[in-house]
Design a protein around this motif. Structure first.
Motif, PDB file in Angstrom:
ATOM      1  N   UNK A  10       0.832  -1.202   0.000  1.00 56.55           N
ATOM      2  CA  UNK A  10       0.000   0.000   0.000  1.00 56.55           C
ATOM      3  C   UNK A  10       0.868   1.253   0.000  1.00 56.55           C
ATOM      4  N   UNK A  11       0.380   2.285  -0.668  1.00 55.91           N
ATOM      5  CA  UNK A  11       0.951   3.621  -0.546  1.00 55.91           C
ATOM      6  C   UNK A  11       0.015   4.395   0.366  1.00 55.91           C
ATOM      7  N   UNK A  12       0.422   4.564   1.611  1.00 54.62           N
ATOM      8  CA  UNK A  12      -0.473   5.174   2.600  1.00 54.62           C
ATOM      9  C   UNK A  12      -0.456   6.696   2.571  1.00 54.62           C
ATOM     10  N   UNK A  13       0.410   7.284   1.760  1.00 56.64           N
ATOM     11  CA  UNK A  13       0.598   8.733   1.810  1.00 56.64           C
ATOM     12  C   UNK A  13      -0.657   9.519   1.443  1.00 56.64           C
ATOM     13  N   UNK A 207      -4.073  -7.943  14.007  1.00 57.95           N
ATOM     14  CA  UNK A 207      -4.471  -7.170  15.186  1.00 57.95           C
ATOM     15  C   UNK A 207      -4.708  -5.724  14.774  1.00 57.95           C
ATOM     16  N   UNK A 208      -5.414  -4.985  15.641  1.00 62.40           N
ATOM     17  CA  UNK A 208      -5.644  -3.571  15.374  1.00 62.40           C
ATOM     18  C   UNK A 208      -4.334  -2.786  15.451  1.00 62.40           C
ATOM     19  N   UNK A 209      -3.412  -3.231  16.303  1.00 66.39           N
ATOM     20  CA  UNK A 209      -2.108  -2.579  16.369  1.00 66.39           C
ATOM     21  C   UNK A 209      -1.371  -2.713  15.036  1.00 66.39           C
ATOM     22  N   UNK A 210      -1.475  -3.884  14.418  1.00 62.00           N
ATOM     23  CA  UNK A 210      -0.830  -4.079  13.116  1.00 62.00           C
ATOM     24  C   UNK A 210      -1.464  -3.188  12.059  1.00 62.00           C
ATOM     25  N   UNK A 211      -2.783  -3.016  12.116  1.00 64.14           N
ATOM     26  CA  UNK A 211      -3.454  -2.110  11.177  1.00 64.14           C
ATOM     27  C   UNK A 211      -2.910  -0.696  11.357  1.00 64.14           C
ATOM     28  N   UNK A 212      -2.796  -0.262  12.615  1.00 64.39           N
ATOM     29  CA  UNK A 212      -2.259   1.064  12.889  1.00 64.39           C
ATOM     30  C   UNK A 212      -0.856   1.234  12.346  1.00 64.39           C
ATOM     31  N   UNK A 213      -0.037   0.170  12.461  1.00 65.84           N
ATOM     32  CA  UNK A 213       1.313   0.215  11.911  1.00 65.84           C
ATOM     33  C   UNK A 213       1.315   0.310  10.396  1.00 65.84           C
ATOM     34  N   UNK A 214       0.428  -0.459   9.753  1.00 62.83           N
ATOM     35  CA  UNK A 214       0.328  -0.414   8.296  1.00 62.83           C
ATOM     36  C   UNK A 214      -0.085   0.969   7.800  1.00 62.83           C
ATOM     37  N   UNK A 215      -0.928   1.642   8.589  1.00 60.43           N
ATOM     38  CA  UNK A 215      -1.399   2.978   8.217  1.00 60.43           C
ATOM     39  C   UNK A 215      -0.380   4.064   8.562  1.00 60.43           C
TER      40      UNK A 215
END
Length: 222
Positions: A10-13, A207-215
């Motif tokens: 993903x490109x989260x920018x 996990x939700x923490x992993x989602x936060x890291x991905x974002x």
């Protein structure tokens, strides 16, 4: 046959909206959904859900689930009357909120991003949000009743994009089923597969923490 993508591509920018599926992502609804549908089946002297049936109804709208579980009936009105009599509200407390969800939603808000829900639930979603004190935690909630076509069609994600004048790569959808994946694919958005390593996606999280890291939210990357 292509193997599922495991890397985060993903490109989260440019992301401006983070949208969640409900069942299997925001909540572990296995216990609640099994009890509700087993009670419904028992009312018509039918056997409890087997594993394949449970997997399928997890993705469906109530209407699709009723048609799937009662193919022998030409008129499903008696089933809908029983649904109203049983009331899904009775099993809402059995839904288990995913650990870290509230903290992630707060971090998304602090980052100035839109928080949304795209679910094939219909009139039960409001009760779910109230029961679990999440009503103020989302900026937009789109259910199967709010669009012409539920997931796997892209209508729900397109409605959210339209509400905030977003282009597809400004939205990321977090889901756990092939319906979710197909909806994101058709809408052209980013897709994170939640607790489904075999589901093709731009990124995977357990996990939700992993989602936060991905974002790349500051709370999860400090």
């Amino acid at each position: 046959m292509n193997s599922p993508k495991k890397a985060n591509i993903m490109d989260t920018s440019a992301i401006k909206a983070v949208v969640f599926d409900c069942d299997g992502v925001m909540f572990d609804t296995a216990l609640a959904n099994r009890k509700f549908y087993n009670d419904l089946l028992a009312a018509f002297n039918k056997a409890p859900l087997d594993d394949e049936q449970f997997k399928n109804i997890h993705m469906m709208t109530v209407r699709a689930a009723v048609e799937y579980l009662y193919p022998e009936m030409d008129d499903h009105q008696p089933v809908y009357k029983m649904i109203k009599s049983i009331g899904y509200e009775s099993v809402v407390p059995l839904m288990l909120m995913e650990p870290g969800l509230i903290e992630l939603l707060d971090a998304i808000k602090q980052a100035g991003l839109v928080r949304g829900v795209a679910t094939n639930r219909t009139n039960t979603m409001g009760r779910v949000l109230i029961e679990h004190k999440l009503k103020k935690s989302f900026d937009i909630v789109v259910t199967a009743s709010d669009v012409a076509n539920p997931k796997p069609f892209p209508d729900q994600l397109e409605k959210i994009m339209g509400a905030y004048a977003l282009v597809p790569k400004q939205l990321v959808f977090i889901g756990d089923s092939i319906y979710d994946k197909k909806a994101a694919e058709s809408a052209g958005t980013w897709f994170i597969a939640f607790k489904q390593p075999g589901l093709e996606a731009h990124a995977h999280a357990v996990s939700m923490d992993e989602v936060g890291g991905l974002l790349k939210l500051s709370k999860y990357n400090s």
